[in-house]
Write a protein that holds these residues in place. Sequence first.
Motif, PDB file in Angstrom:
ATOM      1  N   LEU A 172      99.944  -2.504   2.102  1.00  0.00           N
ATOM      2  CA  LEU A 172      98.785  -3.233   1.591  1.00  0.00           C
ATOM      3  C   LEU A 172      97.843  -2.302   0.828  1.00  0.00           C
ATOM      4  O   LEU A 172      97.265  -2.691  -0.190  1.00  0.00           O
ATOM      5  N   GLU A 173      97.698  -1.077   1.308  1.00  0.00           N
ATOM      6  CA  GLU A 173      96.848  -0.112   0.609  1.00  0.00           C
ATOM      7  C   GLU A 173      97.386   0.200  -0.784  1.00  0.00           C
ATOM      8  O   GLU A 173      96.612   0.408  -1.729  1.00  0.00           O
ATOM      9  N   MET A 174      98.721   0.213  -0.912  1.00  0.00           N
ATOM     10  CA  MET A 174      99.320   0.441  -2.232  1.00  0.00           C
ATOM     11  C   MET A 174      98.950  -0.677  -3.198  1.00  0.00           C
ATOM     12  O   MET A 174      98.939  -0.494  -4.410  1.00  0.00           O
ATOM     13  N   LEU A 175      98.629  -1.855  -2.627  1.00  0.00           N
ATOM     14  CA  LEU A 175      98.207  -2.998  -3.440  1.00  0.00           C
ATOM     15  C   LEU A 175      96.683  -3.088  -3.505  1.00  0.00           C
ATOM     16  O   LEU A 175      96.140  -4.134  -3.880  1.00  0.00           O
ATOM     17  N   THR A 176      96.022  -1.989  -3.130  1.00  0.00           N
ATOM     18  CA  THR A 176      94.553  -1.875  -3.095  1.00  0.00           C
ATOM     19  C   THR A 176      93.917  -2.882  -2.132  1.00  0.00           C
ATOM     20  O   THR A 176      92.813  -3.361  -2.366  1.00  0.00           O
ATOM     21  N   ILE A 177      94.651  -3.202  -1.073  1.00  0.00           N
ATOM     22  CA  ILE A 177      94.106  -4.074  -0.029  1.00  0.00           C
ATOM     23  C   ILE A 177      93.857  -3.211   1.200  1.00  0.00           C
ATOM     24  O   ILE A 177      94.791  -2.853   1.928  1.00  0.00           O
ATOM     25  N   MET A 178      92.608  -2.818   1.429  1.00  0.00           N
ATOM     26  CA  MET A 178      92.241  -2.000   2.581  1.00  0.00           C
ATOM     27  C   MET A 178      91.818  -2.924   3.714  1.00  0.00           C
ATOM     28  O   MET A 178      90.864  -3.692   3.564  1.00  0.00           O
ATOM     29  N   VAL A 179      92.512  -2.843   4.826  1.00  0.00           N
ATOM     30  CA  VAL A 179      92.289  -3.824   5.893  1.00  0.00           C
ATOM     31  C   VAL A 179      90.917  -3.705   6.541  1.00  0.00           C
ATOM     32  O   VAL A 179      90.460  -4.649   7.195  1.00  0.00           O
ATOM     33  N   ASP A 180      90.263  -2.564   6.373  1.00  0.00           N
ATOM     34  CA  ASP A 180      88.942  -2.383   6.988  1.00  0.00           C
ATOM     35  C   ASP A 180      87.818  -2.416   5.957  1.00  0.00           C
ATOM     36  O   ASP A 180      86.686  -2.042   6.254  1.00  0.00           O
ATOM     37  N   GLU A 181      88.150  -2.842   4.748  1.00  0.00           N
ATOM     38  CA  GLU A 181      87.139  -2.948   3.700  1.00  0.00           C
ATOM     39  C   GLU A 181      87.176  -4.344   3.077  1.00  0.00           C
ATOM     40  O   GLU A 181      88.214  -5.007   3.094  1.00  0.00           O
ATOM     41  N   GLU A 182      86.056  -4.762   2.541  1.00  0.00           N
ATOM     42  CA  GLU A 182      85.996  -6.079   1.895  1.00  0.00           C
ATOM     43  C   GLU A 182      86.777  -6.042   0.587  1.00  0.00           C
ATOM     44  O   GLU A 182      86.709  -5.074  -0.173  1.00  0.00           O
ATOM     45  N   HIS A 183      87.524  -7.113   0.345  1.00  0.00           N
ATOM     46  CA  HIS A 183      88.339  -7.213  -0.865  1.00  0.00           C
ATOM     47  C   HIS A 183      87.801  -8.334  -1.741  1.00  0.00           C
ATOM     48  O   HIS A 183      87.345  -9.371  -1.243  1.00  0.00           O
ATOM     49  N   GLY A 184      87.874  -8.142  -3.033  1.00  0.00           N
ATOM     50  CA  GLY A 184      87.321  -9.128  -3.958  1.00  0.00           C
ATOM     51  C   GLY A 184      87.981 -10.486  -3.861  1.00  0.00           C
ATOM     52  O   GLY A 184      87.335 -11.512  -4.113  1.00  0.00           O
ATOM     53  N   TYR A 185      89.262 -10.527  -3.513  1.00  0.00           N
ATOM     54  CA  TYR A 185      89.973 -11.808  -3.435  1.00  0.00           C
ATOM     55  C   TYR A 185      90.208 -12.242  -1.992  1.00  0.00           C
ATOM     56  O   TYR A 185      90.024 -13.406  -1.651  1.00  0.00           O
ATOM     57  N   PHE A 186      90.595 -11.308  -1.137  1.00  0.00           N
ATOM     58  CA  PHE A 186      90.954 -11.649   0.243  1.00  0.00           C
ATOM     59  C   PHE A 186      89.755 -11.637   1.192  1.00  0.00           C
ATOM     60  O   PHE A 186      89.873 -12.059   2.335  1.00  0.00           O
ATOM     61  N   GLY A 187      88.620 -11.148   0.732  1.00  0.00           N
ATOM     62  CA  GLY A 187      87.421 -11.196   1.544  1.00  0.00           C
ATOM     63  C   GLY A 187      87.333 -10.051   2.544  1.00  0.00           C
ATOM     64  O   GLY A 187      87.962  -9.003   2.380  1.00  0.00           O
ATOM     65  N   SER A 188      86.545 -10.265   3.608  1.00  0.00           N
ATOM     66  CA  SER A 188      86.329  -9.236   4.630  1.00  0.00           C
ATOM     67  C   SER A 188      87.134  -9.560   5.890  1.00  0.00           C
ATOM     68  O   SER A 188      87.801 -10.597   5.975  1.00  0.00           O
ATOM     69  N   ASN A 189      87.064  -8.653   6.861  1.00  0.00           N
ATOM     70  CA  ASN A 189      87.743  -8.830   8.156  1.00  0.00           C
ATOM     71  C   ASN A 189      89.248  -9.066   7.993  1.00  0.00           C
ATOM     72  O   ASN A 189      89.833  -9.910   8.677  1.00  0.00           O
ATOM     73  N   ILE A 190      89.871  -8.308   7.099  1.00  0.00           N
ATOM     74  CA  ILE A 190      91.305  -8.490   6.852  1.00  0.00           C
ATOM     75  C   ILE A 190      92.121  -8.069   8.078  1.00  0.00           C
ATOM     76  O   ILE A 190      93.098  -8.727   8.438  1.00  0.00           O
ATOM     77  N   ARG A 191      91.720  -6.974   8.719  1.00  0.00           N
ATOM     78  CA  ARG A 191      92.436  -6.541   9.927  1.00  0.00           C
ATOM     79  C   ARG A 191      92.381  -7.628  11.012  1.00  0.00           C
ATOM     80  O   ARG A 191      93.372  -7.924  11.664  1.00  0.00           O
ATOM     81  N   LYS A 192      91.204  -8.215  11.192  1.00  0.00           N
ATOM     82  CA  LYS A 192      91.050  -9.272  12.195  1.00  0.00           C
ATOM     83  C   LYS A 192      91.909 -10.478  11.836  1.00  0.00           C
ATOM     84  O   LYS A 192      92.522 -11.101  12.721  1.00  0.00           O
ATOM     85  N   LEU A 193      91.971 -10.799  10.551  1.00  0.00           N
ATOM     86  CA  LEU A 193      92.795 -11.924  10.099  1.00  0.00           C
ATOM     87  C   LEU A 193      94.261 -11.688  10.461  1.00  0.00           C
ATOM     88  O   LEU A 193      94.949 -12.592  10.942  1.00  0.00           O
ATOM     89  N   ILE A 194      94.721 -10.452  10.254  1.00  0.00           N
ATOM     90  CA  ILE A 194      96.126 -10.130  10.523  1.00  0.00           C
ATOM     91  C   ILE A 194      96.402 -10.028  12.020  1.00  0.00           C
ATOM     92  O   ILE A 194      97.327 -10.659  12.536  1.00  0.00           O
ATOM     93  N   GLU A 195      95.589  -9.235  12.711  1.00  0.00           N
ATOM     94  CA  GLU A 195      95.889  -8.900  14.104  1.00  0.00           C
ATOM     95  C   GLU A 195      95.464  -9.977  15.094  1.00  0.00           C
ATOM     96  O   GLU A 195      96.011 -10.037  16.204  1.00  0.00           O
ATOM     97  N   GLU A 196      94.514 -10.821  14.701  1.00  0.00           N
ATOM     98  CA  GLU A 196      94.044 -11.857  15.631  1.00  0.00           C
ATOM     99  C   GLU A 196      94.401 -13.263  15.154  1.00  0.00           C
ATOM    100  O   GLU A 196      95.112 -13.989  15.848  1.00  0.00           O
ATOM    101  N   THR A 197      93.912 -13.635  13.962  1.00  0.00           N
ATOM    102  CA  THR A 197      94.115 -15.015  13.503  1.00  0.00           C
ATOM    103  C   THR A 197      95.587 -15.346  13.292  1.00  0.00           C
ATOM    104  O   THR A 197      96.098 -16.328  13.850  1.00  0.00           O
TER     105      THR A 197
END
Length: 231
Positions: free
Chosen positions: A140-165
Amino acid sequence: MASTSRASRSQNASQSQANNTQAIVQKDDKVRGILNYILDHSAEKIPIKEKDMIPVAGDKKELLLRLPLVTELLADRFGIILKPLEAASKSYICISEAPMASIHELTPSQRPQYTLLYLILMYIFMRGNRTEDKKLYGMLEMLTIMVDEEHGYFGSNIRKLIEETFVRQQYLKRERSQLSAYDDFKTYFVWGARAKAEFTHEQIVGFASKLLNKDPKDFEQYLSVAQEDES
């Protein structure tokens, strides 16, 4: 005396018929209650626990007696499949009989979440249906998607979305393993029960071929491996 006996039998029969009618009404009400409970909770995509439906039915026996009819009504009237999870969990998930044909069927607010889910399922599939969490996050980082940072398209709390939701919704399943007693535990992701029910490997290949601009035939080896694992 005989007349009194006949009257008594007639009264008992009427009372019995009334009790039977009442029992049928109670059964219908309980079926309706269970059905409504499932429908109210199905949108969240969180597994519905058997223990949470018992109060609606009265007790476990009454619930199990009515679940076959409830399952049939869900399919016939709402196009929903009530799928039991592992026997030990005593839980169910609701799956649509008409799977999503395209991500464009989703609302604009839903698309980022499903796009991320597709990326993750694709990566797990191409890694042999199981991948370490660190490697997933590295991809995901190679696609500039940092799970602990807010993303312009995917929003915030990406790690929580993956690991919990995604895990709670049964799209992903987390597994921990240890090679030996001297090694640290590692966490892996695999497809969850909902992902297996809602998506096919062919759909994921179609998504991957478009994303990577490749011919779907380039992924035939992955499909072969996946089909062998399922057989």
